[in-house]
Design a protein around this motif. Structure first.
Motif, PDB file in Angstrom:
ATOM      1  N   TYR A  45       0.872  -1.173   0.000  1.00 42.56           N
ATOM      2  CA  TYR A  45       0.000   0.000   0.000  1.00 42.56           C
ATOM      3  C   TYR A  45       0.908   1.221   0.000  1.00 42.56           C
ATOM      4  O   TYR A  45       1.622   1.488   0.967  1.00 42.56           O
ATOM      5  CB  TYR A  45      -0.881  -0.002   1.252  1.00 42.56           C
ATOM      6  CG  TYR A  45      -2.141   0.817   1.121  1.00 42.56           C
ATOM      7  CD1 TYR A  45      -3.371   0.193   1.068  1.00 42.56           C
ATOM      8  CD2 TYR A  45      -2.103   2.201   1.045  1.00 42.56           C
ATOM      9  CE1 TYR A  45      -4.542   0.932   0.952  1.00 42.56           C
ATOM     10  CE2 TYR A  45      -3.260   2.945   0.927  1.00 42.56           C
ATOM     11  CZ  TYR A  45      -4.469   2.302   0.883  1.00 42.56           C
ATOM     12  OH  TYR A  45      -5.628   3.032   0.754  1.00 42.56           O
ATOM     13  N   TRP A  46       0.912   1.941  -1.119  1.00 36.49           N
ATOM     14  CA  TRP A  46       1.717   3.150  -1.272  1.00 36.49           C
ATOM     15  C   TRP A  46       0.867   4.375  -1.004  1.00 36.49           C
ATOM     16  O   TRP A  46      -0.293   4.438  -1.407  1.00 36.49           O
ATOM     17  CB  TRP A  46       2.237   3.268  -2.708  1.00 36.49           C
ATOM     18  CG  TRP A  46       3.238   2.263  -3.135  1.00 36.49           C
ATOM     19  CD1 TRP A  46       3.015   1.197  -3.960  1.00 36.49           C
ATOM     20  CD2 TRP A  46       4.625   2.230  -2.818  1.00 36.49           C
ATOM     21  NE1 TRP A  46       4.180   0.512  -4.157  1.00 36.49           N
ATOM     22  CE2 TRP A  46       5.178   1.122  -3.471  1.00 36.49           C
ATOM     23  CE3 TRP A  46       5.450   3.043  -2.041  1.00 36.49           C
ATOM     24  CZ2 TRP A  46       6.532   0.800  -3.370  1.00 36.49           C
ATOM     25  CZ3 TRP A  46       6.792   2.706  -1.936  1.00 36.49           C
ATOM     26  CH2 TRP A  46       7.312   1.608  -2.597  1.00 36.49           C
ATOM     27  N   LEU A  47       1.461   5.380  -0.379  1.00 36.83           N
ATOM     28  CA  LEU A  47       0.816   6.672  -0.172  1.00 36.83           C
ATOM     29  C   LEU A  47       1.614   7.723  -0.934  1.00 36.83           C
ATOM     30  O   LEU A  47       2.826   7.825  -0.778  1.00 36.83           O
ATOM     31  CB  LEU A  47       0.775   7.019   1.317  1.00 36.83           C
ATOM     32  CG  LEU A  47      -0.116   6.070   2.112  1.00 36.83           C
ATOM     33  CD1 LEU A  47       0.239   6.108   3.570  1.00 36.83           C
ATOM     34  CD2 LEU A  47      -1.569   6.420   1.891  1.00 36.83           C
ATOM     35  N   THR A  60       1.396  13.977   4.805  1.00 36.29           N
ATOM     36  CA  THR A  60       2.325  13.453   5.814  1.00 36.29           C
ATOM     37  C   THR A  60       2.442  11.929   5.723  1.00 36.29           C
ATOM     38  O   THR A  60       1.961  11.211   6.595  1.00 36.29           O
ATOM     39  CB  THR A  60       1.873  13.841   7.227  1.00 36.29           C
ATOM     40  OG1 THR A  60       0.533  13.350   7.407  1.00 36.29           O
ATOM     41  CG2 THR A  60       1.919  15.339   7.450  1.00 36.29           C
ATOM     42  N   PRO A  61       3.106  11.410   4.692  1.00 30.48           N
ATOM     43  CA  PRO A  61       3.204   9.956   4.551  1.00 30.48           C
ATOM     44  C   PRO A  61       3.709   9.210   5.786  1.00 30.48           C
ATOM     45  O   PRO A  61       3.119   8.183   6.141  1.00 30.48           O
ATOM     46  CB  PRO A  61       4.143   9.765   3.354  1.00 30.48           C
ATOM     47  CG  PRO A  61       3.916  10.980   2.528  1.00 30.48           C
ATOM     48  CD  PRO A  61       3.717  12.090   3.543  1.00 30.48           C
ATOM     49  N   PRO A  62       4.749   9.674   6.502  1.00 33.07           N
ATOM     50  CA  PRO A  62       5.193   8.884   7.654  1.00 33.07           C
ATOM     51  C   PRO A  62       4.109   8.703   8.718  1.00 33.07           C
ATOM     52  O   PRO A  62       3.997   7.628   9.308  1.00 33.07           O
ATOM     53  CB  PRO A  62       6.379   9.686   8.209  1.00 33.07           C
ATOM     54  CG  PRO A  62       6.867  10.483   7.059  1.00 33.07           C
ATOM     55  CD  PRO A  62       5.641  10.812   6.248  1.00 33.07           C
ATOM     56  N   VAL A  63       3.308   9.739   8.949  1.00 30.10           N
ATOM     57  CA  VAL A  63       2.226   9.627   9.936  1.00 30.10           C
ATOM     58  C   VAL A  63       1.202   8.600   9.463  1.00 30.10           C
ATOM     59  O   VAL A  63       0.785   7.712  10.223  1.00 30.10           O
ATOM     60  CB  VAL A  63       1.563  11.003  10.180  1.00 30.10           C
ATOM     61  CG1 VAL A  63       0.332  10.860  11.059  1.00 30.10           C
ATOM     62  CG2 VAL A  63       2.555  11.977  10.787  1.00 30.10           C
ATOM     63  N   LEU A  64       0.804   8.702   8.203  1.00 30.02           N
ATOM     64  CA  LEU A  64      -0.188   7.770   7.662  1.00 30.02           C
ATOM     65  C   LEU A  64       0.349   6.346   7.613  1.00 30.02           C
ATOM     66  O   LEU A  64      -0.374   5.385   7.902  1.00 30.02           O
ATOM     67  CB  LEU A  64      -0.622   8.223   6.268  1.00 30.02           C
ATOM     68  CG  LEU A  64      -1.301   9.589   6.197  1.00 30.02           C
ATOM     69  CD1 LEU A  64      -1.603   9.949   4.752  1.00 30.02           C
ATOM     70  CD2 LEU A  64      -2.555   9.628   7.041  1.00 30.02           C
TER      71      LEU A  64
END
Length: 118
Positions: A45-47, A60-64
């Protein structure tokens, strides 16, 4: 997850925030979608990181990524491109190393460059 499948499926998500829908609702739906994607046998699953775009909830990819990894158990979770011009690379490395420590073997870091932003 089926490692014998002839190909692996992944999701690339921008977490759409539709007009009139609170961003919090879109983020809650993301946390409902990821376990279903995992159950269906997807591999990753990529954001996709986007800034200054109210229609996308992926600033904020790291948070998600931390949230998604917490509601799944086998799905690989990653950034479909942390835009390094927008971040201090050392901080990005530390964030993803910490995520990897919490979820060994499941965190992927994609990096990129893009015009735009502030």
């Amino acid at each position: 997850m089926n490692d014998t499948a002839p190909f692996r499926l992944s999701v690339l998500d921008t977490v759409p925030v539709f007009n009139g829908v609170p961003a919090a609702q879109s983020l809650r739906e993301l946390l409902e979608l990821a376990p279903e994607v995992e159950r269906l046998g997807y591999h990753r699953y990529w954001l996709a990181e986007h800034h200054n775009m109210p229609a996308f909830g992926t600033s904020t990819p790291p948070v998600l990524i931390g949230q998604l990894a917490g509601v799944t158990s086998t799905l690989r979770i990653g950034s479909g491109g942390v835009m390094l011009p927008n971040h201090v690379p050392y901080i990005v490395a530390e964030q993803f190393a910490t995520l990897e420590a919490f979820h060994p073997g499941r965190i992927d870091l994609g990096v990129g460059r893009a015009p735009g932003g502030e």
